[in-house]
Write an enzyme that holds these catalytic residues in place. Structure first.
Site, PDB file in Angstrom:
ATOM      1  N   LYS A 208       0.890  -1.047  -0.072  1.00 39.92           N
ATOM      2  CA  LYS A 208       0.073  -0.045  -0.062  1.00 39.92           C
ATOM      3  C   LYS A 208       0.935   1.362   0.035  1.00 39.92           C
ATOM      4  O   LYS A 208       0.792   2.157  -0.708  1.00 39.92           O
ATOM      5  CB  LYS A 208      -0.958  -0.265   1.194  1.00 39.92           C
ATOM      6  CG  LYS A 208      -1.768   1.193   1.331  1.00 39.92           C
ATOM      7  CD  LYS A 208      -2.739   1.172   2.739  1.00 39.92           C
ATOM      8  CE  LYS A 208      -3.534   2.424   2.588  1.00 39.92           C
ATOM      9  NZ  LYS A 208      -4.328   2.258   4.050  1.00 39.92           N
ATOM     10  N   GLY A 269      -4.842  -1.909   4.979  1.00 42.10           N
ATOM     11  CA  GLY A 269      -3.947  -2.933   4.676  1.00 42.10           C
ATOM     12  C   GLY A 269      -4.819  -4.299   4.960  1.00 42.10           C
ATOM     13  O   GLY A 269      -4.595  -5.148   4.022  1.00 42.10           O
TER      14      GLY A 269
END
Ligand code: F6P
Length: 550
Positions: A208, A269
């Site tokens: 990410k 996440g």
């Protein structure tokens, strides 16, 4: 809105008074007294079935738990999350993993941005790319189709895709072998590289932030390996793609941003398997099944949004878990998938639950006044039975268990599935009923033992029982069922976070170790002298330096 302390609320206090007696209830008696217990304490949703009847509670308990859910604002906060409000207060972010699995055309505008259109543009890119890799049109630098895919990522950029690829093994493309490298430990990358050929390998760098130390080191190692084994800078683009929110860092790493699959800061996440982080899943099973996976989760989202709390599966699972944690002192929760393909599901849930709700400070910054997230752990049945179920049956702690099973197998090997389900159902029965001393005596009556020998054995062979469990069933472990199962646990985690009033969407607790590791790494490589620590840490660093002659 600032929440009052949990224990000060009227509904908590009503529950606490109720718990004084309820804690002592025997489930055997509850079942004997109410023949309707199974239909009353079970619920269906999105292709899943939850039996929570084997818990130390009754309909009154459930009513009180749902009063608490209402008083804590579960419905209001659910709607805030689904509507894109910035409920992740410490990071000023919306929490919209549910938007990742919305069908095309469902309008959702956040900060003036059409989230649904953005999501589907990336899904179209994923479809195009995965189709080309799967049908052999995407070629490596010597003109051969891709055979191996290595996902390089950690935490949410690893656990979800890895778990889902394993779970959907029966749907996988026969040519593509999936590998997952997460650990900064070079043995992880070493083991993967030993199995693959640079000509036919695709690396997905999944991060990410694109700054996570482990992933960046592993990605660099993969690139070096590729360049040292026949690949060139010019053909890197055929072998390296990225999944990230950080376009600049992806470009700086040398990946063509045309081969970057973006997502957004409103995807946490541990909630990201539905985003482009699921690229390896889509490659393995194909875009059609990946869409089914999203649709299964969306069906659970709709159920969570619409079902009254009395029939709301994630809410019920959450509140039963809260009951066990708060009033039965259950400090851990064991996950027992009776499905080998769900092998990594307990590990996945560890991050989902513990990184979300392993907190001790409320959203308003005060100390929480009750225990929060239990330790989540587990292993597939029947393997777990032959390892640690001894403790669950006869140990001193009460550990609730979630049994998860599919009614039908995805293989056709004779005899196995009945044996598996028999074990699953037998275990939940055994945890509930236990075995009394008199039942043990009756069993031993026919054995060639003296009365004294029998009495000596009785305490050892007695099972206390009355140990809580849930059973979650699906018809088959299909992509849609897996999607619904994950979404069920996501929403369960959310509801518990609301009850405890913690922010389930940040993870500050992982930061300190990251900073200290950076410092120690510079000391290990000899750039800085290690004398700033306590004597233990200094000593350990010196031992490592001595062993490596630094
Ligand atoms: O350190 C924890 C964490 O931030 C997780 O929440 C996240 O899933 C993981 O690291 C990986 O982060 P990234 O995808 O940014 O590399």
């Amino acid at each position: 809105m600032r929440q009052p302390a949990l224990t000060s609320t009227a509904s908590f206090q009503a529950l606490a008074s109720h718990a004084v007696n309820a804690k002592t209830w025997q489930m055997r008696q509850l079942f004997a007294a109410n023949p309707q217990r199974f239909p009353e304490l079970t619920v269906d949703a999105a292709g899943l079935f939850l039996d929570y009847s084997k818990n130390r509670l009754d309909a009154t308990t459930v009513g009180l738990l749902l009063d608490l859910a209402r008083e804590r604002g579960v419905e209001r906060q659910r709607d805030a999350m689904l509507g894109g409000e910035k409920i992740n207060l410490t990071e000023h972010r919306a929490v919209l993993h549910t938007a990742l699995r919305m069908p095309r055309g469902k309008a959702l505008i956040v900060d003036g941005q059409d989230v649904n259109a953005d999501v589907h543009a990336v899904l179209d890119h994923i479809k195009d790319f995965t189709d080309r890799v799967r049908n052999g049109q995407w070629l490596g630098y010597t003109g051969k189709p891709i055979k191996d895919v290595v996902n390089v990522g950690i935490g949410g950029s690893d656990l979800g895709p890895k778990m889902a690829v394993l779970a959907l093994r029966s749907y996988a493309h026969p040519r593509l072998k999936m590998h997952f490298v997460s650990n900064v430990d070079g043995h992880d990358m070493d083991a993967a590289l030993a199995q693959v050929n640079p000509e036919t390998t695709l690396f997905i760098i999944a991060s990410k932030t694109f700054t996570t130390a482990e992933t960046m080191l592993n990605a660099g190692t993969a690139r070096t390996w590729f360049l040292q084994n026949g690949g060139t800078q010019d053909n890197l683009a055929r072998h390296f793609v990225a999944v990230s929110t950080n376009t600049k860092a992806v470009a700086d790493f040398g990946i063509d941003t045309a081969n970057m699959f973006p997502f957004w800061d409103w995807v946490g996440g541990r909630y990201s398997v539905w985003s482009a982080i699921g690229l390896s899943v889509a490659l393995a099973v194909g875009f059609g099944y990946f869409s089914d996976f999203l649709a299964g989760a969306h069906a659970m989202d709709e159920h969570f949004r619409e079902a009254p709390l009395e029939q709301n599966m994630p809410v019920l699972l959450a509140m039963v878990g809260f009951w066990n944690r708060q009033f039965l002192d259950a400090s851990s929760l064991s996950i027992a998938p009776y499905h080998q393909d769900l092998n990594r599901f307990p590990a996945y849930l560890q991050q989902l639950d513990m990184e979300s709700n392993g907190k001790r400070i409320t959203r308003g910054g005060a100390a929480v006044d009750t225990p929060t997230c239990p330790v989540v752990w587990g292993e597939c049945g029947t393997n777990a039975q032959h390892a640690y179920f001894q403790l669950l049956h006869q140990g001193t702690d009460v550990t609730p268990i979630d049994f998860i099973a599919a009614l039908r197998a995805t293989h056709d090997l004779a005899g196995h599935h009945d044996a598996l389900l028999a074990n699953c159902f037998a275990q939940s029965e055994a945890f509930m009923t236990g075995k009394t001393a008199d039942e043990v005596r009756a069993d031993l009556a026919g054995a060639q033992l003296s009365a004294e020998e029998i009495e000596a054995l009785v305490p050892h062979k007695t099972f206390p029982g009355n140990r809580p469990s849930n059973t979650i069933l699906m018809d088959q472990l299909t992509p849609a069922a897996l999607g619904a199962l994950i979404a069920l646990y996501e929403h369960k985690t959310f509801v518990q976070g609301v009850i405890w009033d913690v922010n389930s969407f940040d993870q500050w607790g992982v930061e300190l170790g990251k900073v200290l590791a950076k410092n120690i790494q510079s000391e290990l490589t000899g750039e800085v002298k290690p004398e700033r620590h306590d004597s233990s840490t200094n000593g350990l660093i010196m031992m490592a330096k001595a062993a490596q002659h630094i």
